[in-house]
Write a protein that holds these residues in place. Sequence first.
Motif, PDB file in Angstrom:
ATOM      1  N   SER A  21       3.792  -3.128   6.958  1.00  0.00           N
ATOM      2  CA  SER A  21       3.015  -1.980   6.603  1.00  0.00           C
ATOM      3  C   SER A  21       1.974  -2.185   5.806  1.00  0.00           C
ATOM      4  O   SER A  21       1.783  -3.358   5.306  1.00  0.00           O
ATOM      5  CB  SER A  21       4.194  -1.236   5.933  1.00  0.00           C
ATOM      6  OG  SER A  21       4.531  -1.567   4.619  1.00  0.00           O
ATOM      7  N   ARG A  22       1.166  -1.233   5.538  1.00  0.00           N
ATOM      8  CA  ARG A  22      -0.061  -1.171   4.959  1.00  0.00           C
ATOM      9  C   ARG A  22      -0.407   0.209   4.431  1.00  0.00           C
ATOM     10  O   ARG A  22      -0.416   1.062   5.219  1.00  0.00           O
ATOM     11  CB  ARG A  22      -1.156  -1.964   5.647  1.00  0.00           C
ATOM     12  CG  ARG A  22      -2.667  -1.937   5.027  1.00  0.00           C
ATOM     13  CD  ARG A  22      -3.567  -2.390   5.925  1.00  0.00           C
ATOM     14  NE  ARG A  22      -3.471  -3.760   6.181  1.00  0.00           N
ATOM     15  CZ  ARG A  22      -4.006  -4.675   6.036  1.00  0.00           C
ATOM     16  NH1 ARG A  22      -5.226  -4.617   5.301  1.00  0.00           N
ATOM     17  NH2 ARG A  22      -3.935  -5.937   6.275  1.00  0.00           N
ATOM     18  N   HIS A  23      -0.989   0.248   2.983  1.00  0.00           N
ATOM     19  CA  HIS A  23      -1.046   1.480   2.549  1.00  0.00           C
ATOM     20  C   HIS A  23      -2.209   1.237   1.526  1.00  0.00           C
ATOM     21  O   HIS A  23      -2.241   0.234   0.675  1.00  0.00           O
ATOM     22  CB  HIS A  23      -0.381   2.615   2.184  1.00  0.00           C
ATOM     23  CG  HIS A  23       0.437   2.170   0.807  1.00  0.00           C
ATOM     24  ND1 HIS A  23       1.536   0.967   0.620  1.00  0.00           N
ATOM     25  CD2 HIS A  23       0.262   2.496  -0.239  1.00  0.00           C
ATOM     26  CE1 HIS A  23       2.117   1.115  -0.400  1.00  0.00           C
ATOM     27  NE2 HIS A  23       1.162   1.860  -1.077  1.00  0.00           N
ATOM     28  N   GLN A  24      -3.256   2.039   1.336  1.00  0.00           N
ATOM     29  CA  GLN A  24      -4.278   2.043   0.375  1.00  0.00           C
ATOM     30  C   GLN A  24      -3.981   2.360  -0.936  1.00  0.00           C
ATOM     31  O   GLN A  24      -3.438   3.415  -1.440  1.00  0.00           O
ATOM     32  CB  GLN A  24      -5.459   2.601   0.942  1.00  0.00           C
ATOM     33  CG  GLN A  24      -7.034   2.303   0.026  1.00  0.00           C
ATOM     34  CD  GLN A  24      -7.982   3.003   0.531  1.00  0.00           C
ATOM     35  OE1 GLN A  24      -8.322   4.162   0.073  1.00  0.00           O
ATOM     36  NE2 GLN A  24      -8.841   2.509   1.613  1.00  0.00           N
ATOM     37  N   VAL A  25      -4.215   1.551  -1.958  1.00  0.00           N
ATOM     38  CA  VAL A  25      -3.906   1.773  -3.318  1.00  0.00           C
ATOM     39  C   VAL A  25      -4.896   1.930  -4.067  1.00  0.00           C
ATOM     40  O   VAL A  25      -4.899   2.478  -5.380  1.00  0.00           O
ATOM     41  CB  VAL A  25      -2.733   0.843  -3.877  1.00  0.00           C
ATOM     42  CG1 VAL A  25      -1.417   0.660  -3.175  1.00  0.00           C
ATOM     43  CG2 VAL A  25      -3.245  -0.604  -3.819  1.00  0.00           C
ATOM     44  N   VAL A  26      -6.218   1.486  -3.934  1.00  0.00           N
ATOM     45  CA  VAL A  26      -7.229   1.588  -4.642  1.00  0.00           C
ATOM     46  C   VAL A  26      -8.560   1.973  -3.815  1.00  0.00           C
ATOM     47  O   VAL A  26      -8.420   1.209  -2.786  1.00  0.00           O
ATOM     48  CB  VAL A  26      -7.664   0.400  -5.656  1.00  0.00           C
ATOM     49  CG1 VAL A  26      -9.004   0.615  -6.283  1.00  0.00           C
ATOM     50  CG2 VAL A  26      -6.457   0.094  -6.530  1.00  0.00           C
ATOM     51  N   ALA A  27      -9.316   2.786  -4.119  1.00  0.00           N
ATOM     52  CA  ALA A  27     -10.594   3.083  -3.439  1.00  0.00           C
ATOM     53  C   ALA A  27     -11.902   3.204  -4.381  1.00  0.00           C
ATOM     54  O   ALA A  27     -11.564   3.966  -5.414  1.00  0.00           O
ATOM     55  CB  ALA A  27     -10.392   4.511  -2.450  1.00  0.00           C
ATOM     56  N   SER A  28     -12.883   2.271  -4.133  1.00  0.00           N
ATOM     57  CA  SER A  28     -13.994   2.416  -5.182  1.00  0.00           C
ATOM     58  C   SER A  28     -15.234   2.436  -4.008  1.00  0.00           C
ATOM     59  O   SER A  28     -15.284   2.220  -2.830  1.00  0.00           O
ATOM     60  CB  SER A  28     -13.896   1.403  -5.884  1.00  0.00           C
ATOM     61  OG  SER A  28     -14.338  -0.086  -5.411  1.00  0.00           O
ATOM     62  N   GLN A  47       5.335  -8.950  -0.640  1.00  0.00           N
ATOM     63  CA  GLN A  47       4.109  -7.729  -0.775  1.00  0.00           C
ATOM     64  C   GLN A  47       3.019  -8.780  -1.056  1.00  0.00           C
ATOM     65  O   GLN A  47       2.975  -9.754  -1.847  1.00  0.00           O
ATOM     66  CB  GLN A  47       4.329  -6.836  -1.798  1.00  0.00           C
ATOM     67  CG  GLN A  47       4.998  -5.663  -1.161  1.00  0.00           C
ATOM     68  CD  GLN A  47       6.460  -5.682  -1.071  1.00  0.00           C
ATOM     69  OE1 GLN A  47       7.065  -6.341  -1.922  1.00  0.00           O
ATOM     70  NE2 GLN A  47       7.059  -5.269   0.105  1.00  0.00           N
ATOM     71  N   ARG A  48       1.722  -8.381  -0.745  1.00  0.00           N
ATOM     72  CA  ARG A  48       0.639  -8.905  -0.890  1.00  0.00           C
ATOM     73  C   ARG A  48      -0.449  -7.644  -1.251  1.00  0.00           C
ATOM     74  O   ARG A  48      -0.358  -6.739  -0.578  1.00  0.00           O
ATOM     75  CB  ARG A  48      -0.102  -9.893   0.056  1.00  0.00           C
ATOM     76  CG  ARG A  48       0.676 -11.052   0.046  1.00  0.00           C
ATOM     77  CD  ARG A  48       0.567 -12.023  -1.175  1.00  0.00           C
ATOM     78  NE  ARG A  48       1.155 -13.433  -1.018  1.00  0.00           N
ATOM     79  CZ  ARG A  48       2.439 -13.488  -1.335  1.00  0.00           C
ATOM     80  NH1 ARG A  48       3.229 -12.841  -1.899  1.00  0.00           N
ATOM     81  NH2 ARG A  48       2.927 -14.815  -1.363  1.00  0.00           N
ATOM     82  N   TYR A  49      -1.537  -7.938  -1.942  1.00  0.00           N
ATOM     83  CA  TYR A  49      -2.580  -7.141  -2.113  1.00  0.00           C
ATOM     84  C   TYR A  49      -3.947  -7.579  -1.407  1.00  0.00           C
ATOM     85  O   TYR A  49      -4.226  -8.690  -1.735  1.00  0.00           O
ATOM     86  CB  TYR A  49      -2.867  -6.662  -3.533  1.00  0.00           C
ATOM     87  CG  TYR A  49      -1.769  -6.146  -4.182  1.00  0.00           C
ATOM     88  CD1 TYR A  49      -1.830  -4.529  -4.212  1.00  0.00           C
ATOM     89  CD2 TYR A  49      -0.861  -6.544  -4.735  1.00  0.00           C
ATOM     90  CE1 TYR A  49      -0.438  -3.796  -4.754  1.00  0.00           C
ATOM     91  CE2 TYR A  49       0.264  -5.765  -5.226  1.00  0.00           C
ATOM     92  CZ  TYR A  49       0.349  -4.697  -5.368  1.00  0.00           C
ATOM     93  OH  TYR A  49       1.361  -3.653  -5.995  1.00  0.00           O
ATOM     94  N   VAL A  50      -4.738  -6.883  -0.700  1.00  0.00           N
ATOM     95  CA  VAL A  50      -5.633  -7.297   0.243  1.00  0.00           C
ATOM     96  C   VAL A  50      -6.660  -6.519   0.021  1.00  0.00           C
ATOM     97  O   VAL A  50      -7.009  -5.138  -0.166  1.00  0.00           O
ATOM     98  CB  VAL A  50      -5.499  -7.304   1.630  1.00  0.00           C
ATOM     99  CG1 VAL A  50      -6.805  -7.693   2.447  1.00  0.00           C
ATOM    100  CG2 VAL A  50      -4.139  -8.054   1.943  1.00  0.00           C
ATOM    101  N   LEU A  51      -7.997  -7.133  -0.420  1.00  0.00           N
ATOM    102  CA  LEU A  51      -9.381  -6.333  -1.046  1.00  0.00           C
ATOM    103  C   LEU A  51     -10.039  -6.147   0.425  1.00  0.00           C
ATOM    104  O   LEU A  51     -10.260  -7.299   1.120  1.00  0.00           O
ATOM    105  CB  LEU A  51     -10.138  -6.946  -1.858  1.00  0.00           C
ATOM    106  CG  LEU A  51     -11.247  -6.465  -2.650  1.00  0.00           C
ATOM    107  CD1 LEU A  51     -11.685  -6.862  -4.013  1.00  0.00           C
ATOM    108  CD2 LEU A  51     -12.604  -6.814  -1.750  1.00  0.00           C
ATOM    109  N   GLN A  52     -10.666  -4.992   0.657  1.00  0.00           N
ATOM    110  CA  GLN A  52     -11.261  -4.618   1.770  1.00  0.00           C
ATOM    111  C   GLN A  52     -12.688  -4.213   1.267  1.00  0.00           C
ATOM    112  O   GLN A  52     -12.851  -3.336   0.366  1.00  0.00           O
ATOM    113  CB  GLN A  52     -10.984  -3.694   2.876  1.00  0.00           C
ATOM    114  CG  GLN A  52      -9.426  -3.813   3.015  1.00  0.00           C
ATOM    115  CD  GLN A  52      -9.397  -4.636   4.324  1.00  0.00           C
ATOM    116  OE1 GLN A  52     -10.445  -5.031   5.082  1.00  0.00           O
ATOM    117  NE2 GLN A  52      -8.271  -4.879   4.697  1.00  0.00           N
ATOM    118  N   GLY A  53     -13.868  -4.614   1.752  1.00  0.00           N
ATOM    119  CA  GLY A  53     -15.226  -3.994   1.546  1.00  0.00           C
ATOM    120  C   GLY A  53     -15.301  -2.872   2.041  1.00  0.00           C
ATOM    121  O   GLY A  53     -14.847  -2.194   3.107  1.00  0.00           O
ATOM    122  N   SER A  54     -15.874  -1.911   1.401  1.00  0.00           N
ATOM    123  CA  SER A  54     -16.008  -0.126   1.545  1.00  0.00           C
ATOM    124  C   SER A  54     -17.275   0.008   2.661  1.00  0.00           C
ATOM    125  O   SER A  54     -16.913   0.789   3.575  1.00  0.00           O
ATOM    126  CB  SER A  54     -16.481   0.467   0.236  1.00  0.00           C
ATOM    127  OG  SER A  54     -15.304   0.631  -0.643  1.00  0.00           O
TER     128      SER A  54
END
Length: 199
Positions: A21-28, A47-54
């Motif tokens: 599963s995957r869900h967004q926890v921060v949007a900037s 669990q892991r946290y993955v940063l994505q470019g906006s």
Amino acid sequence: MSNETYRRFDPWRVSPVKEDSRHQVVASHYFNVDEVTLSTPQAGTFQRYVLQGSNGDAVGVIAITDDDRIPLVEQYRIPTHRWTLEIPGGHATSPDEKTPDVAARKLREEAGYTATRLTPFCRFLDAPSFAAHHTSLFYATGLKPTDRGSLGPETPRPDVRLFTLDEAYEMVVNGTIVDAKTIIALLRLYTAPGHNLGQ
């Protein structure tokens, strides 16, 4: 001598983990962060946290003036609370802004130049252990001075310093330049045939 069978490197071979599963926890304005649940037969669920470019790739621009100088920008960086010397660079302001347009804008805003030619020459992952985000590097030639803009509250009008390639390379070697995109760009230029990334 090893008896192991030689295997060519394949970056797209079968994944050793399953993404559950995957869900967004921060949007900037620069990046988003997803919380990802994964599993393997050996480790179970984790669990892991993955940063994505906006808005696509970040960019960096290594530029050469007519007298063979490289403009580097003094930037104050809040995460490390230190000043850095960097090639002009940044992010798109909207999903519609194309990567070459970002490069032209950042060269103008940060260094105060326009270029008659912008050549892409490198694309790399910034931090593949926790980010699915790339930086694209451009080589700018045919520079003409232009007005700069105000950049932001951290460094509203950063100073631009001009260095020869040898001077900039020395600052990479002695640890004065620590920004990754700047180091990569300078080393690529330094090792390019005839110091020309446009070849």
